[in-house]
Design a protein around this motif. Structure first.
Motif, mmCIF file in Angstrom:
data_model
loop_
_atom_site.group_PDB
_atom_site.id
_atom_site.type_symbol
_atom_site.label_atom_id
_atom_site.label_comp_id
_atom_site.label_asym_id
_atom_site.label_seq_id
_atom_site.Cartn_x
_atom_site.Cartn_y
_atom_site.Cartn_z
ATOM 1 N N UNK A 120 1.043 -1.094 0.015
ATOM 2 C CA UNK A 120 -0.063 0.201 -0.062
ATOM 3 C C UNK A 120 0.986 1.156 -0.073
ATOM 4 N N UNK A 121 2.024 1.281 0.768
ATOM 5 C CA UNK A 121 2.887 2.540 0.787
ATOM 6 C C UNK A 121 3.544 2.700 -0.794
ATOM 7 N N UNK A 122 3.847 1.467 -1.093
ATOM 8 C CA UNK A 122 4.491 1.578 -2.907
ATOM 9 C C UNK A 122 3.273 2.338 -3.586
ATOM 10 N N UNK A 123 2.283 1.782 -3.517
ATOM 11 C CA UNK A 123 1.208 2.379 -4.492
ATOM 12 C C UNK A 123 0.824 3.755 -3.980
ATOM 13 N N UNK A 129 3.776 10.424 -6.702
ATOM 14 C CA UNK A 129 4.732 10.834 -7.814
ATOM 15 C C UNK A 129 4.102 11.334 -9.240
ATOM 16 N N UNK A 130 3.310 10.353 -9.537
ATOM 17 C CA UNK A 130 2.214 10.797 -10.788
ATOM 18 C C UNK A 130 1.711 12.064 -10.738
ATOM 19 N N UNK A 131 1.000 12.113 -9.573
ATOM 20 C CA UNK A 131 0.190 13.304 -9.442
ATOM 21 C C UNK A 131 0.973 14.740 -9.479
ATOM 22 N N UNK A 132 2.147 14.684 -8.750
ATOM 23 C CA UNK A 132 3.306 15.689 -8.709
ATOM 24 C C UNK A 132 3.598 16.073 -10.128
ATOM 25 N N UNK A 157 -4.322 3.229 -12.351
ATOM 26 C CA UNK A 157 -4.998 2.074 -12.284
ATOM 27 C C UNK A 157 -3.966 0.974 -11.977
ATOM 28 N N UNK A 158 -4.366 0.212 -10.932
ATOM 29 C CA UNK A 158 -3.306 -0.786 -10.598
ATOM 30 C C UNK A 158 -4.169 -2.347 -10.878
#
Length: 162
Positions: A120-123, A129-132, A157-158
Motif C-alpha cells: 500500500x505504501x508503494x502504491x 509521484x504521478x500526481x506531482x 490504475x492498479x
C-alpha cells in the motif's frame, strides 16, 4: 408473489460418546492443525520472499483445510463436557496444541499485514509521484504555489493480477 427461501441452520454437532471416539477426534484435529500450519508456514515463506502469485495458489488448499478445522473444532466444542470427564489429559493436550497453533497463525497474519502495508505504501508513493508530475505548476497573484483542484488529479490504475 415472491417466496422467501429459508436458510437451513447447520446441523448441531454431535459429541463423541467413547474414549476411542475422543482419541480419533483429537487425532483428526491435531492432523488438520498440523497440515494447516505447514501450509501457512509455506505461504509465509513465499510472501516473505515476494512470491505472491505462488502464495495465492495455496488458497484453495488452505480453504479446504480451514473447513476441516472448523468441522473438527466444532465437534470438540460439542464434546468438551464428555472429554473433560472421560479424557481430561487428551483435552488438555488439545488445548496446548491449539495455543501453539494460534501463535503460529498470529505470525502469519503479521507477515501478511506487513506485506499489505508495504505494498500500500508503494502504491501511495507511486500515486503521489504521478500526481506531482502531472499537476500544473501554477502560482497565485501573491507568488505562492496554487493548490490544484481535483480536476487536475490523474487517476492511476492498479492491476490486481500478478
Amino acid at each position: 408473489m415472491m417466496q422467501m427461501q429459508r436458510q437451513q441452520a447447520p446441523a448441531p454437532a454431535q459429541s463423541v460418546a467413547s474414549p476411542n471416539d475422543a482419541r480419533q477426534l483429537a487425532n483428526a484435529l491435531t492432523q488438520v492443525m498440523n497440515d494447516l500450519l505447514a501450509l501457512i508456514e509455506r505461504e509465509t515463506e513465499l510472501v516473505r520472499a515476494g512470491k505472491i502469485p505462488e502464495a495465492m495458489k495455496l488458497e484453495p488448499q488452505k480453504n479446504e483445510l480451514t473447513k476441516r478445522y472448523i468441522g473438527a473444532i466444532t465437534l470438540v466444542r460439542a464434546s468438551q463436557p464428555y472429554m473433560a470427564k472421560a479424557t481430561p489429559d487428551l483435552l488438555g493436550a488439545l488445548h496446548r496444541h491449539h495455543e501453539v497453533f494460534r501463535a503460529m497463525l498470529q505470525v502469519n497474519l503479521t507477515v501478511l499485514a506487513t506485506a499489505h502495508a508495504v505494498s500500500e505504501g508503494i502504491v501511495r508513493g507511486v500515486n503521489a509521484e504521478v500526481q506531482r508530475r502531472n499537476i500544473p505548476q501554477t502560482y497565485t497573484a501573491a507568488g505562492t504555489r496554487a493548490t490544484p483542484g481535483s480536476r487536475n488529479l490523474t487517476p492511476i490504475a492498479v492491476s490486481r493480477s500478478l
